[in-house]
Design a protein around this motif. Sequence first.
Motif, PDB file in Angstrom:
ATOM      1  N   ALA A  16      -4.622-107.074   6.253  1.00  0.00           N
ATOM      2  CA  ALA A  16      -4.015-105.894   6.884  1.00  0.00           C
ATOM      3  C   ALA A  16      -4.660-105.563   8.221  1.00  0.00           C
ATOM      4  N   PRO A  17      -3.939-105.842   9.301  1.00  0.00           N
ATOM      5  CA  PRO A  17      -4.375-105.317  10.597  1.00  0.00           C
ATOM      6  C   PRO A  17      -3.900-103.877  10.718  1.00  0.00           C
ATOM      7  N   SER A  18      -4.329-103.168  11.727  1.00  0.00           N
ATOM      8  CA  SER A  18      -3.828-101.816  11.940  1.00  0.00           C
ATOM      9  C   SER A  18      -2.311-101.870  12.127  1.00  0.00           C
ATOM     10  N   ALA A  19      -1.613-100.845  11.600  1.00  0.00           N
ATOM     11  CA  ALA A  19      -0.143-100.859  11.565  1.00  0.00           C
ATOM     12  C   ALA A  19       0.452-100.330  12.863  1.00  0.00           C
ATOM     13  N   PRO A  49      -2.557 -96.794   3.437  1.00  0.00           N
ATOM     14  CA  PRO A  49      -3.548 -95.892   4.039  1.00  0.00           C
ATOM     15  C   PRO A  49      -4.959 -96.436   3.810  1.00  0.00           C
ATOM     16  N   THR A  50      -5.828 -96.265   4.776  1.00  0.00           N
ATOM     17  CA  THR A  50      -7.254 -96.506   4.556  1.00  0.00           C
ATOM     18  C   THR A  50      -7.989 -95.313   5.144  1.00  0.00           C
ATOM     19  N   GLU A  51      -9.293 -95.277   4.978  1.00  0.00           N
ATOM     20  CA  GLU A  51     -10.047 -94.152   5.543  1.00  0.00           C
ATOM     21  C   GLU A  51     -10.129 -94.229   7.063  1.00  0.00           C
ATOM     22  N   MET A  65     -15.368-111.833  23.666  1.00  0.00           N
ATOM     23  CA  MET A  65     -16.118-112.710  22.768  1.00  0.00           C
ATOM     24  C   MET A  65     -15.381-112.846  21.441  1.00  0.00           C
ATOM     25  N   ALA A  66     -14.907-111.733  20.926  1.00  0.00           N
ATOM     26  CA  ALA A  66     -14.162-111.769  19.670  1.00  0.00           C
ATOM     27  C   ALA A  66     -12.695-111.542  19.989  1.00  0.00           C
ATOM     28  N   PRO A  67     -11.808-112.268  19.320  1.00  0.00           N
ATOM     29  CA  PRO A  67     -10.388-112.048  19.575  1.00  0.00           C
ATOM     30  C   PRO A  67     -10.045-110.623  19.179  1.00  0.00           C
ATOM     31  N   GLY A  68      -9.098-110.043  19.882  1.00  0.00           N
ATOM     32  CA  GLY A  68      -8.706-108.679  19.536  1.00  0.00           C
ATOM     33  C   GLY A  68      -9.539-107.638  20.230  1.00  0.00           C
ATOM     34  N   MET A  69     -10.604-108.076  20.918  1.00  0.00           N
ATOM     35  CA  MET A  69     -11.386-107.097  21.666  1.00  0.00           C
ATOM     36  C   MET A  69     -10.951-107.137  23.127  1.00  0.00           C
ATOM     37  N   ASP A  70      -9.643-107.236  23.315  1.00  0.00           N
ATOM     38  CA  ASP A  70      -9.098-107.312  24.661  1.00  0.00           C
ATOM     39  C   ASP A  70      -9.497-106.078  25.456  1.00  0.00           C
ATOM     40  N   GLY A  76      -7.196-119.496  12.944  1.00  0.00           N
ATOM     41  CA  GLY A  76      -7.697-120.835  13.275  1.00  0.00           C
ATOM     42  C   GLY A  76      -9.211-120.944  13.241  1.00  0.00           C
ATOM     43  N   ARG A  77      -9.901-119.856  12.883  1.00  0.00           N
ATOM     44  CA  ARG A  77     -11.378-119.890  12.834  1.00  0.00           C
ATOM     45  C   ARG A  77     -11.859-120.330  11.455  1.00  0.00           C
ATOM     46  N   ASP A  78     -13.165-120.588  11.364  1.00  0.00           N
ATOM     47  CA  ASP A  78     -13.689-120.949  10.045  1.00  0.00           C
ATOM     48  C   ASP A  78     -14.389-119.761   9.372  1.00  0.00           C
ATOM     49  N   LEU A  81     -13.973-109.426   6.010  1.00  0.00           N
ATOM     50  CA  LEU A  81     -13.687-108.784   4.716  1.00  0.00           C
ATOM     51  C   LEU A  81     -14.114-107.325   4.755  1.00  0.00           C
ATOM     52  N   ARG A  82     -13.351-106.491   4.044  1.00  0.00           N
ATOM     53  CA  ARG A  82     -13.869-105.138   3.812  1.00  0.00           C
ATOM     54  C   ARG A  82     -13.264-104.520   2.561  1.00  0.00           C
ATOM     55  N   VAL A  83     -14.027-103.586   1.973  1.00  0.00           N
ATOM     56  CA  VAL A  83     -13.557-102.780   0.844  1.00  0.00           C
ATOM     57  C   VAL A  83     -13.245-101.393   1.413  1.00  0.00           C
TER      58      VAL A  83
HETATM   59  O1  TXA Z   1     -10.398-100.217  10.078  1.00  0.00           O
HETATM   60  C1  TXA Z   1      -9.910-101.339  10.183  1.00  0.00           C
HETATM   61  O2  TXA Z   1     -10.605-102.348  10.344  1.00  0.00           O
HETATM   62  C2  TXA Z   1      -8.384-101.462  10.086  1.00  0.00           C
HETATM   63  C3  TXA Z   1      -7.943-101.095   8.682  1.00  0.00           C
HETATM   64  C4  TXA Z   1      -6.461-101.302   8.441  1.00  0.00           C
HETATM   65  O3  TXA Z   1      -8.710-101.809   7.758  1.00  0.00           O
HETATM   66  N1  TXA Z   1      -7.964-102.762  10.452  1.00  0.00           N
HETATM   67  C5  TXA Z   1      -8.011-103.220  11.734  1.00  0.00           C
HETATM   68  O4  TXA Z   1      -7.491-104.501  11.872  1.00  0.00           O
HETATM   69  O5  TXA Z   1      -8.448-102.587  12.657  1.00  0.00           O
HETATM   70  P1  TXA Z   1      -7.094-105.119  13.282  1.00  0.00           P
HETATM   71  O6  TXA Z   1      -6.449-106.418  12.929  1.00  0.00           O
HETATM   72  O7  TXA Z   1      -6.277-104.169  14.064  1.00  0.00           O
HETATM   73  O8  TXA Z   1      -8.443-105.412  13.963  1.00  0.00           O
HETATM   74  C6  TXA Z   1      -9.283-106.387  13.402  1.00  0.00           C
HETATM   75  C7  TXA Z   1     -10.173-106.980  14.420  1.00  0.00           C
HETATM   76  C8  TXA Z   1      -9.418-107.789  15.443  1.00  0.00           C
HETATM   77  O9  TXA Z   1      -9.985-107.504  16.688  1.00  0.00           O
HETATM   78  C9  TXA Z   1      -9.686-109.206  15.011  1.00  0.00           C
HETATM   79  O10 TXA Z   1      -9.574-110.116  16.043  1.00  0.00           O
HETATM   80  C10 TXA Z   1     -11.097-109.081  14.456  1.00  0.00           C
HETATM   81  O11 TXA Z   1     -11.044-107.880  13.751  1.00  0.00           O
HETATM   82  N2  TXA Z   1     -11.379-110.144  13.499  1.00  0.00           N
HETATM   83  C11 TXA Z   1     -10.824-110.316  12.284  1.00  0.00           C
HETATM   84  N3  TXA Z   1     -11.292-111.430  11.708  1.00  0.00           N
HETATM   85  C12 TXA Z   1     -12.182-111.970  12.565  1.00  0.00           C
HETATM   86  C13 TXA Z   1     -12.987-113.145  12.559  1.00  0.00           C
HETATM   87  N4  TXA Z   1     -12.965-113.997  11.543  1.00  0.00           N
HETATM   88  N5  TXA Z   1     -13.766-113.388  13.629  1.00  0.00           N
HETATM   89  C14 TXA Z   1     -13.779-112.533  14.685  1.00  0.00           C
HETATM   90  N6  TXA Z   1     -13.026-111.420  14.762  1.00  0.00           N
HETATM   91  C15 TXA Z   1     -12.238-111.143  13.719  1.00  0.00           C
END
Ligand code: TXA
Length: 329
Positions: free
Chosen positions: A134-137, A25-27, A215-220, A107-109, A113-115
Amino acid sequence: MKTQISHDISLAAEWLASGSNVAIPTETVYGLAANIFSESAVNQVYQLKKRPSSHPLIVHISAMEEAEGLVCNVPEAARTLAKSFWPGPLSLILPKSSRITHTISGGRDTVALRVPDHPLTLELLRRTGFPLAAPSANPYGCISPTQSEHVLRYFDGKIPMILEGGPCRSGVESTIIGFVGNNPVVYRLGAIPLERIEDVTGPLTLSISHTSQPMAPGMDLRHYSPETPLCLCDDPSVESRSFKNQKLGFLFFQFPGDEWIGLPNVEILPFLDQETEAAAQLYAALHRLDRSGVDLILAQRCANQGLGRTINDRLSRAAEPAAQNPPRA
Ligand code: TXA
Ligand code: MG
């Protein structure tokens, strides 16, 4: 494999130490965690989520001091932000050290990070002694989980344990900020209203893509999506007249009138003066509507301020037609 839902932090720590994945769990939302030093556990996270390997994972630590060793060259602006918002829903993208593998960083440099601000997960991080990727589950592209039962529905039988931490308080993901030199750039709107961050940083640059070339991966473009088609509009009650032969679900952010109260498949999350609560309930409402068997969800656009911007961002991605996008997995 039987998936156990439990409050037992020691058990969660044991599973993680042995290289298994545990939902935590996170907030913001529940995460699917792996020990960052177990390559197989990190790989398994991508497989379970069916997530492309180019999408990096956020690394969770228990305190700023733990960042030393994981990153290099922390800009002053990042330190200021960490001081202001950690523990909390802010992920900082920083240049990574060699301890962060390419699997984690996609694959990025850099590494995010988060607390997290959740007592159980903070205690878990202190006990394990290793950070957690941990990505979102949720499976790639789907609605994020804000309750343990959402995680169970996605991953029952696939992970040994969900650490039960109750419903997530913020309910939308962390705000993601990277740096160009010492200048912060927002890559994902999240659980902290921009206005609050700007109180600390001054005016922010946004890089929040709504195109098919993120621009950022995951921001589909299509993301955070229910299976059910979703239409974003200003007034769902007016919009519903155009869909006479369909079974409709409704998501309101303004009170639609007494006649709507108690109707099935109607979710009312008043935004004005209650934006924290509206954001906290957003995904649970979408999960319910998605399971209700409606043909279409009509969702009301929020006021574009504070957390309303984050809610609108998520809803506009959820509203993208699946056909125009590459397959989710
Ligand atoms: O609230 C949150 O951030 C939750 C909880 C579990 O902490 N986590 C979360 O993770 O949302 P995820 O993986 O679902 O989304 C993370 C996003 C993705 O879009 C990923 O591509 C981006 O963060 N990301 C992570 N590291 C990155 C990096 N080095 N450069 C650019 N984007 C990054
Ligand atoms: Mg996610």
